[in-house]
Structure formats: C-alpha cells, structure tokens
Design a protein around this motif. Structure first.
Motif, short mmCIF file in Angstrom:
data_model
loop_
_atom_site.label_atom_id
_atom_site.label_comp_id
_atom_site.label_asym_id
_atom_site.label_seq_id
_atom_site.Cartn_x
_atom_site.Cartn_y
_atom_site.Cartn_z
N THR A 166 53.74 128.61 -31.66
CA THR A 166 54.59 129.58 -30.98
C THR A 166 54.76 129.21 -29.51
O THR A 166 53.80 128.85 -28.83
CB THR A 166 54.01 130.99 -31.09
N LEU A 167 55.99 129.32 -29.05
CA LEU A 167 56.35 129.10 -27.66
C LEU A 167 56.57 130.45 -26.99
O LEU A 167 57.07 131.38 -27.62
CB LEU A 167 57.64 128.27 -27.60
N TYR A 168 56.22 130.55 -25.71
CA TYR A 168 56.36 131.79 -24.98
C TYR A 168 57.10 131.58 -23.67
O TYR A 168 57.10 130.49 -23.09
CB TYR A 168 54.99 132.40 -24.64
N LEU A 169 57.71 132.65 -23.21
CA LEU A 169 58.29 132.67 -21.87
C LEU A 169 57.93 134.00 -21.23
O LEU A 169 58.43 135.05 -21.65
CB LEU A 169 59.81 132.49 -21.90
N GLN A 170 57.05 133.96 -20.25
CA GLN A 170 56.71 135.14 -19.48
C GLN A 170 57.70 135.26 -18.34
O GLN A 170 57.86 134.32 -17.56
CB GLN A 170 55.29 135.03 -18.93
N ILE A 171 58.36 136.38 -18.25
CA ILE A 171 59.36 136.62 -17.21
C ILE A 171 58.91 137.79 -16.37
O ILE A 171 58.76 138.91 -16.87
CB ILE A 171 60.75 136.91 -17.81
N ASN A 172 58.70 137.55 -15.09
CA ASN A 172 58.29 138.59 -14.16
C ASN A 172 59.37 138.83 -13.12
O ASN A 172 60.26 138.00 -12.92
CB ASN A 172 56.99 138.20 -13.46
N SER A 173 59.28 139.97 -12.46
CA SER A 173 60.22 140.32 -11.39
C SER A 173 61.66 140.13 -11.83
O SER A 173 62.46 139.49 -11.16
CB SER A 173 59.92 139.48 -10.14
N LEU A 174 61.98 140.71 -12.96
CA LEU A 174 63.31 140.56 -13.53
C LEU A 174 64.40 141.06 -12.59
O LEU A 174 64.23 142.08 -11.91
CB LEU A 174 63.40 141.29 -14.86
N LYS A 175 65.49 140.33 -12.58
CA LYS A 175 66.66 140.67 -11.78
C LYS A 175 67.84 140.91 -12.70
O LYS A 175 67.90 140.37 -13.79
CB LYS A 175 66.99 139.52 -10.82
N PRO A 176 68.81 141.70 -12.25
CA PRO A 176 70.00 141.92 -13.09
C PRO A 176 70.67 140.61 -13.50
O PRO A 176 71.20 140.53 -14.61
CB PRO A 176 70.91 142.76 -12.18
N GLU A 177 70.64 139.61 -12.65
CA GLU A 177 71.26 138.34 -12.98
C GLU A 177 70.52 137.56 -14.06
O GLU A 177 71.00 136.53 -14.52
CB GLU A 177 71.43 137.46 -11.73
N ASP A 178 69.34 138.04 -14.46
CA ASP A 178 68.62 137.44 -15.57
C ASP A 178 69.16 137.92 -16.92
O ASP A 178 68.75 137.40 -17.96
CB ASP A 178 67.13 137.76 -15.50
N THR A 179 70.03 138.90 -16.90
CA THR A 179 70.61 139.42 -18.13
C THR A 179 71.33 138.31 -18.89
O THR A 179 72.24 137.68 -18.36
CB THR A 179 71.57 140.57 -17.83
N ALA A 180 70.91 138.08 -20.11
CA ALA A 180 71.47 137.00 -20.91
C ALA A 180 70.83 137.01 -22.29
O ALA A 180 69.83 137.69 -22.53
CB ALA A 180 71.22 135.64 -20.24
N MET A 181 71.42 136.23 -23.18
CA MET A 181 70.76 135.91 -24.43
C MET A 181 69.86 134.72 -24.17
O MET A 181 70.31 133.71 -23.61
CB MET A 181 71.79 135.59 -25.51
N TYR A 182 68.60 134.83 -24.56
CA TYR A 182 67.64 133.77 -24.34
C TYR A 182 67.33 133.05 -25.64
O TYR A 182 67.03 133.68 -26.66
CB TYR A 182 66.35 134.34 -23.73
N TYR A 183 67.41 131.73 -25.59
CA TYR A 183 67.21 130.89 -26.75
C TYR A 183 66.05 129.93 -26.53
O TYR A 183 65.89 129.39 -25.43
CB TYR A 183 68.45 130.04 -27.02
N CYS A 184 65.27 129.70 -27.56
CA CYS A 184 64.31 128.62 -27.49
C CYS A 184 64.88 127.41 -28.21
O CYS A 184 65.78 127.53 -29.06
CB CYS A 184 62.93 129.01 -28.06
N ALA A 185 64.38 126.24 -27.86
CA ALA A 185 64.93 125.00 -28.38
C ALA A 185 63.84 123.96 -28.52
O ALA A 185 62.81 124.02 -27.84
CB ALA A 185 66.04 124.49 -27.46
N ALA A 186 64.08 123.00 -29.40
CA ALA A 186 63.12 121.93 -29.65
C ALA A 186 63.82 120.61 -29.83
O ALA A 186 64.94 120.54 -30.35
CB ALA A 186 62.29 122.25 -30.91
#
Length: 123
Positions: A77-97
């Motif tokens: 499993t891959l993770y992405l911890q996102i802190n201090s979120l900003k409105p400009e972070d709004t998006a669909m997030y994809y993982c890739a290999a």
C-alpha cells in the motif's frame, strides 16, 4: 492484472489533513516507482509526489513541506499524507506505478493508474 485502488479522499476545511491510501494488487510495489498525481477540474494532471523502490521520496515544489509520500511494503500500500490543506489542493488524486523509469521522481512517466479519490478543500 495490475490494479491500484485509492481511498481516503473527502471534503475538509482549509488547514485540515487527509491521508490517502492506494492499495496495489497484481504486483509488488516494492519493485516499482510509485507516485501520486492530481487533476483539478479543467486542468491537466500534475505529479505531486514520488517514491522509488528504495523508499526515496520526491515532491513538487508546490507541495513540499505539506505532503508526505510513504509506503508499507508488507501491505502493498502507498500513502499520501496531506497536511495544511489549501483550496487549491482540490482535485482528483491518483496513484500510479511504473517499473521502467530512467529516474523515479514525482514527474516520472507512469503507466499504471488508479481510478482516483476526490479531495475537496473549502475555505
């Protein structure tokens, strides 16, 4: 078949945090270059974080200090911890290999993609 399934997205207020997960199947992530991308509505997909088979991370300048990519090889499993979120972070997030890359970093060329998980940040 190689599959990636993201989860952990949601709607949060600016300044909040989220932890995205990407469960891989059909391959072992420890042998691959892995990454996270995001795509806002009407915008092109952009790479935000990458991690190589040795666990070395890389980040786009726009997210350095706020995002942290990691992986649990035992859980594949891959993770992405996102802190201090900003409105400009709004998006669909994809993982890739990708197995074959000349350089494994956040902007590398990836061939296998998940379906995405939506992150929405309100102000």
């Amino acid at each position: 078949q190689m599959q990636l399934v993201e989860s952990g997205g949601g709607s949060v207020q600016a300044g909040g945090s989220l932890r995205l997960s990407c469960v891989a199947s059909g391959f072992t992530i420890d042998d691959y270059c892995m990454g996270w991308f995001r795509q806002a509505r009407g915008k092109e997909r952009e790479g935000v974080a990458g991690i190589d088979s040795d666990g070395r991370p890389s980040y786009a300048d726009s997210v350095k200090g706020r995002f942290a990519i990691s992986k649990d090889n035992a859980k594949n499993t891959l993770y992405l911890q996102i802190n201090s979120l900003k409105p400009e972070d709004t998006a669909m997030y994809y993982c890739a290999a990708e197995y074959w890359v000349s350089a494994c970093y956040y902007g590398a060329n990836f061939g296998t993609w998940g379906q995405g998980t939506q992150v929405t940040v309100s102000s």
